[in-house]
Design a protein around this motif. Structure first.
Motif, PDB file in Angstrom:
ATOM      1  N   LEU A 130       0.826  -1.201   0.000  1.00 55.59           N
ATOM      2  CA  LEU A 130       0.000   0.000   0.000  1.00 55.59           C
ATOM      3  C   LEU A 130       0.865   1.259   0.000  1.00 55.59           C
ATOM      4  O   LEU A 130       0.557   2.234  -0.679  1.00 55.59           O
ATOM      5  CB  LEU A 130      -0.915   0.038   1.227  1.00 55.59           C
ATOM      6  N   THR A 131       1.956   1.223   0.736  1.00 54.03           N
ATOM      7  CA  THR A 131       2.861   2.369   0.787  1.00 54.03           C
ATOM      8  C   THR A 131       3.488   2.602  -0.582  1.00 54.03           C
ATOM      9  O   THR A 131       3.568   3.745  -1.049  1.00 54.03           O
ATOM     10  CB  THR A 131       3.942   2.154   1.863  1.00 54.03           C
ATOM     11  N   ARG A 132       3.918   1.537  -1.245  1.00 56.70           N
ATOM     12  CA  ARG A 132       4.486   1.684  -2.598  1.00 56.70           C
ATOM     13  C   ARG A 132       3.446   2.253  -3.560  1.00 56.70           C
ATOM     14  O   ARG A 132       3.753   3.107  -4.393  1.00 56.70           O
ATOM     15  CB  ARG A 132       5.021   0.344  -3.109  1.00 56.70           C
ATOM     16  N   CYS A 187      -8.063   8.382   0.360  1.00 60.63           N
ATOM     17  CA  CYS A 187      -7.432   9.184   1.417  1.00 60.63           C
ATOM     18  C   CYS A 187      -6.582  10.290   0.791  1.00 60.63           C
ATOM     19  O   CYS A 187      -6.562  11.423   1.274  1.00 60.63           O
ATOM     20  CB  CYS A 187      -6.562   8.315   2.325  1.00 60.63           C
ATOM     21  N   PHE A 188      -5.882   9.955  -0.285  1.00 60.51           N
ATOM     22  CA  PHE A 188      -5.075  10.956  -0.969  1.00 60.51           C
ATOM     23  C   PHE A 188      -5.961  12.072  -1.519  1.00 60.51           C
ATOM     24  O   PHE A 188      -5.688  13.260  -1.327  1.00 60.51           O
ATOM     25  CB  PHE A 188      -4.268  10.320  -2.103  1.00 60.51           C
ATOM     26  N   LEU A 193      -0.694   7.788   4.260  1.00 57.99           N
ATOM     27  CA  LEU A 193      -1.898   7.405   3.516  1.00 57.99           C
ATOM     28  C   LEU A 193      -2.243   5.937   3.752  1.00 57.99           C
ATOM     29  O   LEU A 193      -3.414   5.590   3.956  1.00 57.99           O
ATOM     30  CB  LEU A 193      -1.707   7.674   2.027  1.00 57.99           C
ATOM     31  N   ALA A 194      -1.232   5.073   3.706  1.00 59.01           N
ATOM     32  CA  ALA A 194      -1.474   3.646   3.956  1.00 59.01           C
ATOM     33  C   ALA A 194      -1.985   3.440   5.384  1.00 59.01           C
ATOM     34  O   ALA A 194      -2.926   2.669   5.611  1.00 59.01           O
ATOM     35  CB  ALA A 194      -0.189   2.850   3.720  1.00 59.01           C
ATOM     36  N   CYS A 240      -6.486   2.489   9.321  1.00 61.36           N
ATOM     37  CA  CYS A 240      -7.300   3.044  10.418  1.00 61.36           C
ATOM     38  C   CYS A 240      -8.781   3.015  10.048  1.00 61.36           C
ATOM     39  O   CYS A 240      -9.632   2.654  10.872  1.00 61.36           O
ATOM     40  CB  CYS A 240      -6.869   4.467  10.747  1.00 61.36           C
ATOM     41  N   ARG A 241      -9.078   3.384   8.811  1.00 64.73           N
ATOM     42  CA  ARG A 241     -10.472   3.359   8.357  1.00 64.73           C
ATOM     43  C   ARG A 241     -11.010   1.932   8.341  1.00 64.73           C
ATOM     44  O   ARG A 241     -12.169   1.693   8.683  1.00 64.73           O
ATOM     45  CB  ARG A 241     -10.608   4.005   6.983  1.00 64.73           C
TER      46      ARG A 241
END
Length: 163
Positions: A14-16, A65-66, A31-32, A37-38
């Motif tokens: 997810l981070t990538r 989120c972005f 963001l990840a 959290c959501r």
């Protein structure tokens, strides 16, 4: 798959993914983290999904989120800055010029020039060819220039006089 295992397995992918549009490792990690959290806030609903559905949900939520972040930043008032020279554009002028664009063109311009996405990234996110993105950006830039210079779309100046 339990939530901790899902986090362990998918935080890095997810981070990538987020790094492609966030442009910064720390922002991508944030963001990840926000996506997880959501998911945790909706754990009962999230747990009822299959593993592939959970993965798809996480990637989609990371992207959302972005966009939420971009919208929040766009709504924040501009901080007080030093006086600018006459040829600098003020935030008010930029907003007024952006208002001449339709929502799709405005989104392209904001993502390209304020967020920093290139035409390839925009094309991938929007599902259209990169050449189409560039064409739409050129058309939007022309409209923005006309709005800034006070020209009507036909090319003449628009000073409020009727002829």
């Amino acid at each position: 798959m339990d939530f901790i295992q899902l986090y362990t397995d998918f935080f890095q992918p997810l981070t990538r993914y987020a790094l492609k549009f966030a442009g910064d490792q720390t922002a991508a990690e944030d963001l990840a983290q926000e996506a997880f959290c959501r998911a945790y806030q909706r754990l009962e609903e999230f747990s009822s999904l299959s593993t592939p559905q959970q993965q798809a949900w996480l990637f989609r939520t990371t992207r959302n989120c972005f966009f939420d972040q971009v919208r929040r930043q766009a709504r924040q008032p501009e901080p007080e800055e030093e006086p600018v020279s006459e040829d600098d554009l003020s935030a008010v002028t930029v907003r007024q010029c952006l208002d001449v664009l339709d929502p799709d063109a405005r989104r392209l311009v904001v993502l390209r020039y304020f967020v920093g996405w290139n035409s390839t990234q925009l094309a991938q996110q929007l599902g259209i060819p990169a050449a189409t993105v560039r064409t739409r950006l050129r058309a939007a830039a022309k409209k923005l220039k006309q709005a800034y210079l006070g020209e009507s779309p036909q090319g003449g100046t628009n000073h409020g006089k009727s002829e």
